[in-house]
Design an enzyme around this catalytic site. Sequence first.
Site, PDB file in Angstrom:
ATOM      1  CB  CYS A  93       0.044  -5.078   2.710  1.00  0.00           C
ATOM      2  SG  CYS A  93       1.246  -3.904   3.260  1.00  0.00           S
ATOM      3  CG  ASP A 138      10.768   1.198   2.352  1.00  0.00           C
ATOM      4  OD1 ASP A 138       9.565   1.065   2.060  1.00  0.00           O
ATOM      5  OD2 ASP A 138      11.565   0.236   2.374  1.00  0.00           O
ATOM      6  NE  ARG A 148       5.533  -5.225  11.036  1.00  0.00           N
ATOM      7  CZ  ARG A 148       4.761  -5.966  10.279  1.00  0.00           C
ATOM      8  NH1 ARG A 148       3.486  -5.673  10.158  1.00  0.00           N
ATOM      9  NH2 ARG A 148       5.244  -7.002   9.627  1.00  0.00           N
ATOM     10  CE  LYS A 172      11.682  -3.282   8.141  1.00  0.00           C
ATOM     11  NZ  LYS A 172      10.682  -3.898   7.241  1.00  0.00           N
ATOM     12  CG  ASN A 173      13.438  -3.794   4.640  1.00  0.00           C
ATOM     13  OD1 ASN A 173      12.773  -4.355   5.507  1.00  0.00           O
ATOM     14  ND2 ASN A 173      13.011  -2.731   3.984  1.00  0.00           N
ATOM     15  NE  ARG A 227       4.220  -5.013   0.239  1.00  0.00           N
ATOM     16  CZ  ARG A 227       5.038  -4.957   1.271  1.00  0.00           C
ATOM     17  NH1 ARG A 227       4.578  -4.673   2.449  1.00  0.00           N
ATOM     18  NH2 ARG A 227       6.318  -5.191   1.114  1.00  0.00           N
TER      19      ARG A 227
HETATM   20  N1  EPU Z   1       5.232  -6.755  -7.004  1.00  0.00           N
HETATM   21  C1  EPU Z   1       4.473  -7.472  -7.889  1.00  0.00           C
HETATM   22  N2  EPU Z   1       4.550  -8.834  -7.845  1.00  0.00           N
HETATM   23  C2  EPU Z   1       5.336  -9.500  -6.980  1.00  0.00           C
HETATM   24  C3  EPU Z   1       6.126  -8.755  -6.078  1.00  0.00           C
HETATM   25  C4  EPU Z   1       6.054  -7.381  -6.116  1.00  0.00           C
HETATM   26  O1  EPU Z   1       3.722  -6.900  -8.699  1.00  0.00           O
HETATM   27  O2  EPU Z   1       5.362 -10.735  -7.003  1.00  0.00           O
HETATM   28  C5  EPU Z   1       5.168  -5.273  -7.023  1.00  0.00           C
HETATM   29  C6  EPU Z   1       4.761  -4.663  -5.697  1.00  0.00           C
HETATM   30  O3  EPU Z   1       3.354  -4.645  -5.548  1.00  0.00           O
HETATM   31  C7  EPU Z   1       5.377  -3.284  -5.784  1.00  0.00           C
HETATM   32  C8  EPU Z   1       6.675  -3.541  -6.531  1.00  0.00           C
HETATM   33  O4  EPU Z   1       6.492  -4.794  -7.205  1.00  0.00           O
HETATM   34  O5  EPU Z   1       4.555  -2.441  -6.567  1.00  0.00           O
HETATM   35  C9  EPU Z   1       7.910  -3.630  -5.661  1.00  0.00           C
HETATM   36  O6  EPU Z   1       7.669  -4.474  -4.548  1.00  0.00           O
HETATM   37  P1  EPU Z   1       8.794  -5.407  -3.927  1.00  0.00           P
HETATM   38  O7  EPU Z   1       8.493  -6.814  -4.248  1.00  0.00           O
HETATM   39  O8  EPU Z   1      10.120  -4.876  -4.323  1.00  0.00           O
HETATM   40  O9  EPU Z   1       8.551  -5.202  -2.385  1.00  0.00           O
HETATM   41  P2  EPU Z   1       8.987  -6.235  -1.264  1.00  0.00           P
HETATM   42  O10 EPU Z   1      10.196  -6.946  -1.706  1.00  0.00           O
HETATM   43  O11 EPU Z   1       7.823  -7.025  -0.812  1.00  0.00           O
HETATM   44  C10 EPU Z   1      10.663  -4.674   0.001  1.00  0.00           C
HETATM   45  C11 EPU Z   1      10.776  -4.042   1.350  1.00  0.00           C
HETATM   46  C12 EPU Z   1       9.717  -2.950   1.494  1.00  0.00           C
HETATM   47  C13 EPU Z   1       9.951  -1.918   0.388  1.00  0.00           C
HETATM   48  C14 EPU Z   1       9.898  -2.600  -0.980  1.00  0.00           C
HETATM   49  C15 EPU Z   1      10.219  -1.673  -2.133  1.00  0.00           C
HETATM   50  C16 EPU Z   1      11.590  -5.832   2.743  1.00  0.00           C
HETATM   51  C17 EPU Z   1      11.354  -6.771   3.855  1.00  0.00           C
HETATM   52  N3  EPU Z   1      10.569  -5.059   2.384  1.00  0.00           N
HETATM   53  O12 EPU Z   1       9.356  -5.252  -0.075  1.00  0.00           O
HETATM   54  O13 EPU Z   1       9.970  -2.338   2.752  1.00  0.00           O
HETATM   55  O14 EPU Z   1       8.970  -0.918   0.458  1.00  0.00           O
HETATM   56  O15 EPU Z   1      10.856  -3.685  -1.016  1.00  0.00           O
HETATM   57  O16 EPU Z   1      11.478  -1.120  -1.995  1.00  0.00           O
HETATM   58  O17 EPU Z   1      12.675  -5.765   2.216  1.00  0.00           O
HETATM   59  C18 EPU Z   1       9.429  -1.201   4.743  1.00  0.00           C
HETATM   60  O18 EPU Z   1      10.553  -1.494   5.180  1.00  0.00           O
HETATM   61  O19 EPU Z   1       8.676  -0.371   5.319  1.00  0.00           O
HETATM   62  C19 EPU Z   1       8.943  -1.850   3.530  1.00  0.00           C
HETATM   63  C20 EPU Z   1       7.653  -1.900   3.196  1.00  0.00           C
END
Ligand code: EPU
Length: 422
Positions: A115, A309, A401, A22-23, A120
């Site tokens: 969220c 995750d 989802r 998915k991701n 996030r």
């Molecule tokens: N963060 C910031 N600023 C930003 C972006 C992120 O401070 O602009 C912080 C977040 O709050 C968090 C950390 O950085 O503490 C890492 O977050 P990341 O941005 O890597 O998360 P994401 O890219 O939004 C993806 C996955 C999530 C998974 C996270 C971490 C997808 C669609 N989602 O989210 O997957 O938990 O990486 O590995 O790829 C799930 O599948 O259940 C899921 C939540």
Amino acid sequence: MDKLLVHGNSSLRGTVNISGSKNASLPILAATLLTEEPCIIRRVPDVSDTNYMLQILRALGADVERSSGTVRVEAKEISPEAPYDLVRRMRASICVMGPLLARLGKATVSLPGGCVIGDRPVDLHLKGLAGLGADIDVEGGNILIEAKDGLHGNEIDMRGKHGPTVLGTDNLMMAAVLAEGRTVIESAASEPEVLDLANFLIKMGAKIEGAGTRRITIDGVPKLGGAEHTVIPDRIEAGTFMVAAAMVGEGVTVNRVCQDHLEATTRCLESAGHGVQFNEGGDAVTVTRGDAPQGCEISTAPYPGFATDMQAQFTAMFATTPGISVVEDTIFTQRFMHCAELKRMGADIKVDGGRAVIRGVETLSAAPVMASDLRASAALVLAAMGAKGTTEINRLYHIDRGYEHIDEKLLQLGATMERARD
Ligand code: EPU
């Protein structure tokens, strides 16, 4: 609203096939906006998050066809505005921002709301795109982003307070592929899903080196073309079935996996006393429940560390593993909603400051519980299969989802459960 009735005392045996990730699918589908030529993406899982992404692509003007796992997208003429009513349903829709900006020079995308797994923010996404020369405004809940003089390569450090960002790295990479000159992303996320996106972009004609490491170098090209790609296996779905096999399995083989992506999950299962055996090709794994499982300590970390995750699923496993376990989430420090629900089933868990301390009990007992997010709902399904009685899991849409036909796959392994409507 669907709920799941899971009958306890299950024992699983046999084989299960893992779906495409998915991701990885979500940013890859967004990347099809970078070209007017058709793209074909295979093994896109049929889950509601990928359906939302396809709806967003259609709303942006793309022609989208889906036939089982294969999706064809042709984004000949597209609009820069991602509609709020679609975007608000899924945080990952933020990853259309990079491709829209790169292709059209501007984009309007709703600011994702709160969220349940944490705050996030998207500050790093914006920092990355601003680093390429885009101007950013936030107005009426929307991010307005524009690069009047085009995008220009730059050196950009994407490290945040909680480490690198996966979708932030994706967004920057997708914008930089069409920017003028060289972009170097420092402190990039190195998750396999980022590498899969880079591999797709390279097939489209992008020049990218170092994806899958902490430093990615991109040399911008004027145009990208259509490409075909098969998405990598879903390592979190695979990990979830591996934990299920350790909890209530009598020899379960999980097929269509990638061994390299499952190292941290394997290590944690082995330290808890369970058997994990990959085949020679590394694309199938058999998990055997240990005779004397024991509690252990785990802490989440960016890849190749232990995935946030997978945290909820291991917490569910430790709830009935003898001894004390400590689970720390350093990435999403508030991601412990599942613990309150597991406690309703008799688990002994104390959550404090981003850590759960779990004292394993002999068995859990059924209770009506509420799924709070995708991985929390998977944890509840795992806990319920080993519990006494029938557990009612409400708000099942969370699990739909991101897990393709999870109930069908578990039924095939011998679990007993059924969907019901309120
Ligand atoms: N963060 C910031 N600023 C930003 C972006 C992120 O401070 O602009 C912080 C977040 O709050 C968090 C950390 O950085 O503490 C890492 O977050 P990341 O941005 O890597 O998360 P994401 O890219 O939004 C993806 C996955 C999530 C998974 C996270 C971490 C997808 C669609 N989602 O989210 O997957 O938990 O990486 O590995 O790829 C799930 O599948 O259940 C899921 C939540």
